[in-house]
Scaffold this active site. Structure first.
Site, PDB file in Angstrom:
ATOM      1  N   LYS A 189       0.820  -1.095  -0.002  1.00 12.39           N
ATOM      2  CA  LYS A 189       0.060  -0.075   0.157  1.00 12.39           C
ATOM      3  C   LYS A 189       0.991   1.290   0.171  1.00 12.39           C
ATOM      4  O   LYS A 189       0.668   2.259  -0.616  1.00 12.39           O
ATOM      5  CB  LYS A 189      -0.860  -0.016   1.214  1.00 12.39           C
ATOM      6  N   ASP A 204     -10.122   2.367   2.183  1.00 11.25           N
ATOM      7  CA  ASP A 204     -10.201   1.788   3.446  1.00 11.25           C
ATOM      8  C   ASP A 204     -11.045   2.587   4.408  1.00 11.25           C
ATOM      9  O   ASP A 204     -11.917   1.992   5.301  1.00 11.25           O
ATOM     10  CB  ASP A 204      -8.971   1.512   3.829  1.00 11.25           C
TER      11      ASP A 204
END
Length: 275
Positions: free
Chosen positions: A74, A110
């Site tokens: 990420k 997220d």
């Protein structure tokens, strides 16, 4: 009639290591099938950072529409992007990369997924002014803490490595701090487990009705959530977060709205969970 996939199919996917356990292909391919799209959502497991960079170059060359990104890539995904959303910039990580005209755009959905799960499973929780305790200070905690702070919460970090927690707090600003262990859970309205291992927290010290979230979804109701439910706390599972973040990811990668599907039974069946 079976869906026809042609040479013009739009290709998306999930990138991580490991990635075989991911439910993202189940979600996105269910939407693709329901919409009758000429598209595929696959899984990619680059063995290292160099291979991940090669995959991004593949996207720049027009071979990929976009990908979701999970651990451990990420932060690298964010670093390789040419532009980034405010959410990705604030967290310093990305779980979505979109490729267009040789450029890479990073986004982070997220936090959207976390808020969606809380709204669905802990609807009485008000984040503005609330105290939230985040267990962990890794990549999963980073996006979650940033989102919770942006929603008006005061976030306390509890992590085995205090140095790592202090570095994260410094990155995210004054609404995020490192907890004093003796009083970490005093007045907390929400506890979020972002650890990769089961927490050892004594839930008996929490007030009745406190929301307790576990970001993992295998199993959906972890032992941590089972104890929370038994003690009269409000459990929030990671499956809700997964579903919540998938919608904006699908829109970004495939440029269409996801069809209205009840995904939870489909996902429970996929992981063999009777919940």
């Amino acid at each position: 009639m079976s869906r026809l996939i042609t040479g013009a199919a739009r290709l998306g996917g999930i990138v991580g290591r490991p990635v075989a356990h991911s439910l993202s292909p189940v979600i996105h391919n269910a939407w693709i099938e329901a919409a009758g799209m000429d598209a595929v959502y696959a899984a990619f497991a680059p063995p290292d950072e160099a291979a991940f960079e090669t995959l991004v170059a593949f996207g720049r060359a027009g071979m990929l529409a976009g990908v979701n990104v999970t651990a451990p890539f990420k932060e690298q995904a964010f670093a390789l992007a040419d532009s980034a959303s405010a959410e990705a910039t604030a967290s310093g990580s990305a779980n979505v990369l979109v490729f267009e005209d040789g450029r890479v755009h990073a986004d982070s959905t997220d936090g959207f997924g976390l808020l969606a799960a809380l709204a669905d499973q802990a609807p009485s929780l008000t984040l503005k002014g609330a105290t939230v305790v985040m267990l962990g200070a890794g990549g999963a905690a980073r996006a979650a803490a940033q989102t919770l702070a942006a929603a008006g919460a005061q976030v306390r970090l509890v992590n085995r490595s205090r140095d790592r927690a202090e570095a994260l707090a410094a990155d995210l600003g004054p609404a995020v701090s490192v907890a004093n262990e003796a009083s970490a859970f005093d007045g907390a309205a929400l506890i979020v487990n972002a650890l990769s291992v089961p927490p050892t927290l004594d839930l008996g010290q929490l007030a009745a009705g406190t929301a307790v979230m576990d970001m993992t979804y295998r199993p959906v109701e972890t032992d941590f959530l089972k104890v929370a439910r038994a003690r009269g706390l409000t459990p929030v599972d990671g499956l809700g977060m997964l579903i919540g973040q998938a919608g904006p990811s699908f829109r970004a990668i495939f440029r269409v709205e996801p069809p209205a599907l009840d995904l939870r039974p489909l996902l429970l069946a996929a992981i063999g969970d009777p919940a």
